[in-house]
Scaffold this motif. Structure first.
Motif, PDB file in Angstrom:
ATOM      1  N   THR A   1       0.839  -1.201   0.000  1.00  0.00           N
ATOM      2  CA  THR A   1       0.000   0.000   0.000  1.00  0.00           C
ATOM      3  C   THR A   1       0.874   1.251   0.000  1.00  0.00           C
ATOM      4  OG1 THR A   1      -1.710  -1.203   1.189  1.00  0.00           O
ATOM      5  CG2 THR A   1      -1.874   1.181   1.209  1.00  0.00           C
ATOM      6  N   SER A   2       1.958   1.221   0.762  1.00  0.00           N
ATOM      7  CA  SER A   2       2.894   2.351   0.788  1.00  0.00           C
ATOM      8  C   SER A   2       3.494   2.584  -0.580  1.00  0.00           C
ATOM      9  CB  SER A   2       4.011   2.094   1.805  1.00  0.00           C
ATOM     10  OG  SER A   2       3.493   1.963   3.098  1.00  0.00           O
ATOM     11  N   ARG A   3       3.886   1.508  -1.235  1.00  0.00           N
ATOM     12  CA  ARG A   3       4.491   1.627  -2.569  1.00  0.00           C
ATOM     13  C   ARG A   3       3.497   2.225  -3.567  1.00  0.00           C
ATOM     14  NH1 ARG A   3       9.148  -1.328  -3.319  1.00  0.00           N
ATOM     15  NH2 ARG A   3       9.790  -2.634  -1.581  1.00  0.00           N
ATOM     16  N   ILE A   4       2.260   1.782  -3.504  1.00  0.00           N
ATOM     17  CA  ILE A   4       1.232   2.305  -4.412  1.00  0.00           C
ATOM     18  C   ILE A   4       0.973   3.782  -4.124  1.00  0.00           C
ATOM     19  CG2 ILE A   4      -1.218   2.153  -5.026  1.00  0.00           C
ATOM     20  CD1 ILE A   4      -0.881  -0.947  -4.598  1.00  0.00           C
TER      21      ILE A   4
ATOM     22  N   ALA B   1       8.022   9.618   6.779  1.00  0.00           N
ATOM     23  CA  ALA B   1       7.688   8.477   7.639  1.00  0.00           C
ATOM     24  C   ALA B   1       7.351   7.251   6.805  1.00  0.00           C
ATOM     25  CB  ALA B   1       6.521   8.841   8.565  1.00  0.00           C
ATOM     26  N   LEU B   2       6.647   7.440   5.717  1.00  0.00           N
ATOM     27  CA  LEU B   2       6.293   6.334   4.826  1.00  0.00           C
ATOM     28  C   LEU B   2       7.552   5.728   4.196  1.00  0.00           C
ATOM     29  CD1 LEU B   2       3.648   5.005   3.865  1.00  0.00           C
ATOM     30  CD2 LEU B   2       3.677   6.571   1.940  1.00  0.00           C
ATOM     31  N   ALA B   3       8.493   6.564   3.789  1.00  0.00           N
ATOM     32  CA  ALA B   3       9.751   6.068   3.222  1.00  0.00           C
ATOM     33  C   ALA B   3      10.532   5.282   4.266  1.00  0.00           C
ATOM     34  CB  ALA B   3      10.594   7.230   2.690  1.00  0.00           C
ATOM     35  N   MET B   4      10.497   5.749   5.497  1.00  0.00           N
ATOM     36  CA  MET B   4      11.174   5.014   6.568  1.00  0.00           C
ATOM     37  C   MET B   4      10.521   3.654   6.784  1.00  0.00           C
ATOM     38  SD  MET B   4      11.856   8.231   9.111  1.00  0.00           S
ATOM     39  CE  MET B   4      12.595   7.292  10.433  1.00  0.00           C
TER      40      MET B   4
END
Length: 156
Positions: free
Chosen positions: A23-26, A135-138
């Motif tokens: 989901t983060s990647r999308i 934060a999402l990248a982390m």
């Protein structure tokens, strides 16, 4: 707490554990590819801010039109790379370079980003929300396997 609630809690946590990374990647893909495409096509509402930052940092070294296409393509590349498993170590430095660049207006162009002390404009809010992307990248990086000793390939 009853057993149904405990069972639901375990299933929910298991679901989020498995769904968080894809989901983060999308989400990264949608934000970076879409916003990059808007710059490439000349439809980005961030155009005036980006142009002002370009003039403040690079002066006339590159035309705004060229810069929009290049910067938009850079954003689109970041979006695509986040979708590809195994490209994390390539995309994360590009992402953080992008973040540093996009934070600059908070300091270099305060007329665009602040209404008054501590009160951001809409553009300023747009930039500050990038803390969520950090934060999402982390979170994506936290799923990486570390390199093994003497080998720059991640451990299996």
């Amino acid at each position: 707490m009853n057993n149904n609630m405990i069972r639901f809690d375990k299933h929910a946590i298991r679901f989020f554990t498995h769904a968080a990374e894809p989901t983060s990647r999308i989400a990264f893909f949608l934000v970076f590819f879409w916003f990059g495409l808007l710059k490439v096509t000349g439809d980005s509402p961030a155009g005036p801010l980006v142009e002002a930052l370009l003039h403040k940092t690079l002066g006339g070294a590159i035309s705004p039109e060229q810069f929009f296409v290049l910067f938009g393509a850079f954003e689109m590349l970041i979006g695509v790379l986040f979708l590809i498993r195994g490209m994390e170590r390539a995309v994360l430095p590009l992402f953080f370079l992008h973040i540093v660049t996009t934070i600059l207006p908070l300091f270099l162009l305060p007329a665009y980003t602040w209404q008054s002390i501590g009160v951001p404009t809409l553009e300023g809010q747009y930039i500050i929300k990038n803390t969520v992307l950090i934060a999402l990248a982390m979170a994506v990086a936290a799923h990486l396997k570390p390199f093994s000793a003497g080998n720059l390939r991640p451990k299996s």
